[in-house]
Design an enzyme around this catalytic site. Structure first.
Site, short mmCIF file in Angstrom:
data_model
loop_
_atom_site.label_atom_id
_atom_site.label_comp_id
_atom_site.label_asym_id
_atom_site.label_seq_id
_atom_site.Cartn_x
_atom_site.Cartn_y
_atom_site.Cartn_z
N GLU A 62 54.97 39.71 38.37
CA GLU A 62 54.47 38.20 37.83
C GLU A 62 54.57 36.40 38.94
O GLU A 62 53.73 35.90 38.33
CB GLU A 62 54.37 38.15 36.33
CG GLU A 62 53.97 38.80 35.87
CD GLU A 62 52.70 39.12 35.18
OE1 GLU A 62 51.93 37.88 35.50
OE2 GLU A 62 52.17 39.64 35.05
N CYS A 217 35.11 39.45 39.10
CA CYS A 217 34.53 37.93 38.43
C CYS A 217 35.54 36.61 39.82
O CYS A 217 36.42 36.03 40.02
CB CYS A 217 34.80 37.35 37.77
SG CYS A 217 34.20 35.52 37.11
N CYS A 224 28.73 40.25 39.39
CA CYS A 224 28.33 40.01 38.14
C CYS A 224 27.02 41.52 37.05
O CYS A 224 27.70 41.49 36.33
CB CYS A 224 26.98 39.07 38.20
SG CYS A 224 27.72 37.36 38.88
N CYS A 227 29.84 43.52 35.99
CA CYS A 227 30.72 43.15 35.14
C CYS A 227 30.47 42.80 33.67
O CYS A 227 29.10 42.67 33.08
CB CYS A 227 30.68 41.64 35.22
SG CYS A 227 31.52 40.28 34.24
N CYS A 233 27.60 35.77 29.58
CA CYS A 233 27.81 34.39 31.07
C CYS A 233 26.42 33.62 31.26
O CYS A 233 25.63 33.94 31.69
CB CYS A 233 28.27 35.31 32.41
SG CYS A 233 28.78 34.66 33.12
#
Length: 385
Positions: A62, A217, A224, A227, A233
Site C-alpha cells: 500500500e 475507469c 465504460c 464497467c 454512471c
C-alpha cells in the site's frame, strides 16, 4: 414559545447524528454488490501482495502503490521482500540500506516513513500491526485511506478507502461537478465511501474499487462498456467521461536550475548525503552549487573553485549536457560538471560526504536521474552524446 423550543431541539442534534442521517440517504447495497460480483469474476487476483493476510506485506504494498503504478511497484516490492522479509528485519536495517532499495521508485519520504513506521511497530506493538484503522492512521506515513486498506485486507475490517482511483470512480458515477481535491468535496466523498460499505465481502469490495479505477475507469479512454457501474454512471450517460473528475486548476510550473559537481578521483566519485527533508531527502547525490545563470560568469567560476578546493586540486573540468527532471510541483534543470582531481585531499569532519566506488554505483541509494547520469559517465559514455 413553540418556535424557541423547536430551535433548542434542533441545536441539540449532535454532528454525529447528522452525519449518520446524511450517510443513510447515500446508502445503496446494490452498488457494492455490483462491485463485488465484478471483482470476483474479472478483478485482479494474482498480484504479489494478494492472497495473504500478512499485514506487513499488505502495508508495504500500500505504501509503494501510493502515487505509483502497479507495474513499476512489482519489481521493487519483490526485491524489497528478499532483503526485508519481515517488519523486524526492516526495522533493524540501516537508513542507507532502505533508501538503496527504494532508489528509483520516487517520493522518497515514503521510504523514510516506512522505516520509521517499522521501528514503531516493533518497539510499540511487538511486531504486530494493529487491526484498528484509527491506530494504523496514527503511524508515520499512513493516512486514512491507507489505514483502511491495510485493515480491510489484513483483518477483514469494515473500513472505507478513498484513494485517487476511488475518487475518479465516484466522481464519474455520481457526477461530482467539483475538483475532488477540495476539502469540502473530499469530505462529501468520504461520507459516500462510508455509506456504500457492504456488510460483508469487504476485501472483495475494496479490491474491486481499486481494480475498477486501475483497469476500467482509467484517467484516459475508460472502458465504460465493460464497467459494472456503467448503468448508473452519470458521466457515461451524459458523455462526460473526459470532463469528470474535474481537473485541478492549472498553475504555471516553476522551473529551477542547479549545477551538480561530478568530482572524480581514481574511479571514485564524491557523493553528498542530502538532508532528510526536501527533494531526494536522505539519499546520496552529487554536490551542488548555484547555476551559472544565477550570477555572472566570474562569480560562478569562483563558486566552482571554492566548492572543489576542500576535496583536492582539479586536473580537468568538463561541462556535460544539461538534463531536466520533472517533480510534482516544479521542473529542475541540471547542468553537470565532471571534475577530475590531480590530487585528493581528505576532508576531515565532513560526515555527509563519501567517496563512492564507480563500479558499485548501480546499488547506491541515489535519485534516479543522478544514478542514470553516473552510469552513463562510468559505464556508457555514449549516452551523453
Amino acid at each position: 414559545m413553540k418556535r424557541v423550543v423547536s430551535e433548542q431541539s434542533s441545536a441539540a442534534v449532535s454532528p454525529d447524528k447528522l452525519l449518520k442521517e446524511a450517510a443513510a440517504t447515500l446508502a445503496d447495497p446494490s452498488f457494492s454488490l455490483d462491485v463485488i460480483t465484478w471483482q470476483k469474476q474479472y478483478g485482479r487476483h494474482a498480484l504479489p501482495w494478494q492472497n495473504t493476510r500478512d499485514a506487513y506485506r499488505v502495508w508495504l504494498s500500500e505504501i509503494m502503490l501510493q502515487q505509483t503504478q502497479v507495474a513499476a511497484v512489482i519489481p521493487y516490492y519483490l526485491r524489497f521482500l528478499e532483503t526485508f522479509p519481515t517488519v523486524q528485519s526492516l526495522a533493524a536495517a540501516s537508513s542507507e540500506e532502505v533508501m538503496s532499495h527504494w532508489s528509483g521508485l520516487g517520493y522518497y519520504s515514503r521510504a523514510r516513513n516506512l522505516h520509521k513506521c517499522a521501528q514503531t511497530i516493533v518497539t510499540e506493538y511487538g511486531g504486530v500491526f494493529p487491526s484498528d484503522p484509527a491506530l494504523l492512521e496514527q503511524l508515520t506515513g499512513i493516512g486514512r485511506s491507507t489505514a483502511a486498506a491495510i485493515s480491510a485486507f489484513s483483518y477483514g475490517t469494515r473500513a472505507a478507502i478513498l484513494d485517487g482511483n476511488v475518487k475518479r470512480v465516484f466522481a464519474r458515477v455520481f457526477g461530482v461537478e467539483r475538483y475532488p481535491g477540495e476539502k469540502a468535496v473530499e469530505n462529501e466523498m468520504w461520507l459516500r465511501a462510508v455509506a456504500l460499505l457492504p456488510e460483508s465481502d469487504v476485501e472483495a469490495y475494496t479490491q474491486g474499487l481499486m481494480d475498477l479505477g486501475a483497469t476500467l475507469c482509467t484517467r484516459n479512454r475508460p472502458s465504460c462498456q465493460r464497467c459494472p457501474l456503467a448503468h448508473r454512471c452519470v458521466a457515461y450517460a451524459s458523455g462526460r467521461t473526459n470532463e469528470l473528475p474535474v481537473r485541478k486548476p492549472k498553475k504555471a510550473v516553476p522551473e529551477k536550475e542547479t549545477t551538480m559537481l561530478l568530482i572524480v578521483d581514481k574511479n571514485q566519485v564524491l557523493l553528498e548525503q542530502r538532508p532528510d527533508k526536501g527533494i531526494w531527502g536522505g539519499l546520496l547525490s552529487l554536490p551542488e552549487i548555484a547555476s551559472e545563470t544565477d550570477g555572472d560568469a566570474t562569480h560562478f567560476d569562483a563558486a566552482l573553485a571554492l566548492a572543489i578546493a576542500p576535496f583536492g586540486v582539479s586536473a580537468s573540468l568538463e561541462k556535460l549536457p544539461m538534463f531536466t527532471h520533472v517533480f510534482t510541483h516544479f521542473k529542475l534543470h541540471v547542468t553537470p560538471y565532471r571534475i577530475a582531481l590531480a590530487r585528493r585531499l581528505e576532508r576531515a569532519g565532513q560526515d555527509n560526504y563519501v567517496w563512492y566506488p564507480a563500479d558499485k554505483m548501480v546499488d547506491a541509494p541515489l535519485p534516479a536521474p543522478v544514478k542514470k547520469l553516473l552510469l552513463a559517465v562510468f559505464r556508457e559514455p555514449d549516452l551523453l552524446s
